[in-house]
Every structure is written in C-alpha cells, then in structure tokens.
Enzyme design. Structure first.
Site, short mmCIF file in Angstrom:
data_model
loop_
_atom_site.label_atom_id
_atom_site.label_comp_id
_atom_site.label_asym_id
_atom_site.label_seq_id
_atom_site.Cartn_x
_atom_site.Cartn_y
_atom_site.Cartn_z
N GLU A 108 -25.49 18.57 8.54
CA GLU A 108 -26.96 18.61 8.36
C GLU A 108 -27.24 17.11 7.84
O GLU A 108 -28.34 16.37 8.57
CB GLU A 108 -27.69 19.41 7.39
N CYS A 110 -26.08 23.77 2.44
CA CYS A 110 -25.72 23.55 0.90
C CYS A 110 -26.87 22.82 -0.10
O CYS A 110 -27.71 22.44 0.70
CB CYS A 110 -24.50 22.57 0.74
N GLU A 165 -15.17 15.56 7.36
CA GLU A 165 -14.22 15.70 6.22
C GLU A 165 -13.39 14.61 6.00
O GLU A 165 -13.12 13.66 6.98
CB GLU A 165 -13.56 17.12 6.27
ZN LIG Z 1 -24.56 20.36 3.12
#
Ligand SMILES: [Zn+2]
Length: 160
Positions: A74, A112, A63
């Site tokens: 990922e 995501c 982050e």
């Molecule tokens: Zn992702």
C-alpha cells in the site's frame, strides 16, 4: 462514565457486482502481487491506485533482511503515486494478497496500521475521500473513505 460507540459501514461485494473500473483496479492489484519481493514472509501483497486523471499505478511489498527496512504494498503504491503525480488526488486504492501457497486470499486483506495512517495522510493531503477496496476471492470490502479504517484517527487537525 460514558460510552462512545463507533460504527463503520463496510459494503460487501461479489467481484461480478463491481463496476468495470473497480474490476480493472483489482486486477491491477492482483497482478502486482506477482512482482512482490517477499522472500521472508512468502506473503505477496499488491496494491493499485486510481488517480483523479484516470492513471492507475500499482506497487507490491518489498521485504528486506533487515525487516523494518522493507515496505508494504500500500505504501509503495501511494508513495509512488504521490511522487510521480503530486497534483493528482488518489481516488481509489485496491489491495490484494496471496498466501505462501500462492493462492489469493479468500477473505479481504486488511491493511496494517502504518499503511492506514499513510492512506489517511493521502486523503487529507488531497481533501478528497480515498475509497478502499479490500480484495478476497469470496468477497470484496468497500470502504468509502479511509476514516472508516481508522476511527479516532490522528491527522493534522489534531495538532490545532
Ligand atoms: Zn502495511
């Protein structure tokens, strides 16, 4: 008007039902969560990829105070694999996550949309199915290729 119904197959396993290789890959993803840099979300994600040559690489979310500058587990994993072993197809990708209490999620962690797109590109690049294992402590989802995670997907073939 017509309907287009799309069905996908997801195999659901208990950890003990998996092969040793898959258990090892999930363990690598679990361990990667402990190297996560997630001071903002406190949501630690790990991923591990097994390549065609047998090498396992792993990554975790990174982050940033400027949120869009961070990257998911990922993609750190796949980009590392593609950068270090550009000639090796990625056979299987396992994903695990821990919540802000530090507990592994009970239900499988879904990737995501952006990661699904990168997973699809990896699969397309190597022209081999990229198997996906989504880990949860109660059960594990296996998707035999990325297309199952991204119906009506956009890839290079759409531009022809
Ligand atoms: Zn992702």
């Amino acid at each position: 008007m017509k309907n287009l119904d799309i069905q996908i197959n997801v195999k659901i396993y208990a950890f003990e039902e998996l092969s040793i290789a898959d258990r090892e890959l999930i363990e690598a993803a679990r361990q990667a969560t402990f190297r996560s840099y997630a001071p903002y979300s406190h949501f630690s994600v790990g991923a591990a990829a097994r390549l065609a040559n047998g090498v396992v690489v792993s990554g975790c979310n990174q982050e940033n105070a400027a949120y869009p500058s961070g990257l998911c587990a990922e993609r750190t994993t796949l980009f590392y694999a593609n950068a270090q072993y550009p000639d090796q197809p990625v056979c299987t990708l396992a994903i695990a996550a821990r919540n802000e209490k530090g507990e592994f999620l009970a239900q499988p962690i879904p990737p995501c949309g952006a990661c699904r797109q990168v997973m699809l590109e990896t699969q397309t690049r190597y022209r081999k199915p990229l198997r996906v294992l989504l880990y949860g402590t109660e059960n594990i989802y296996e998707l035999q290729h990325v297309g199952l995670l991204l119906p009506l997907s956009f890839d290079a073939s759409a531009m022809k």
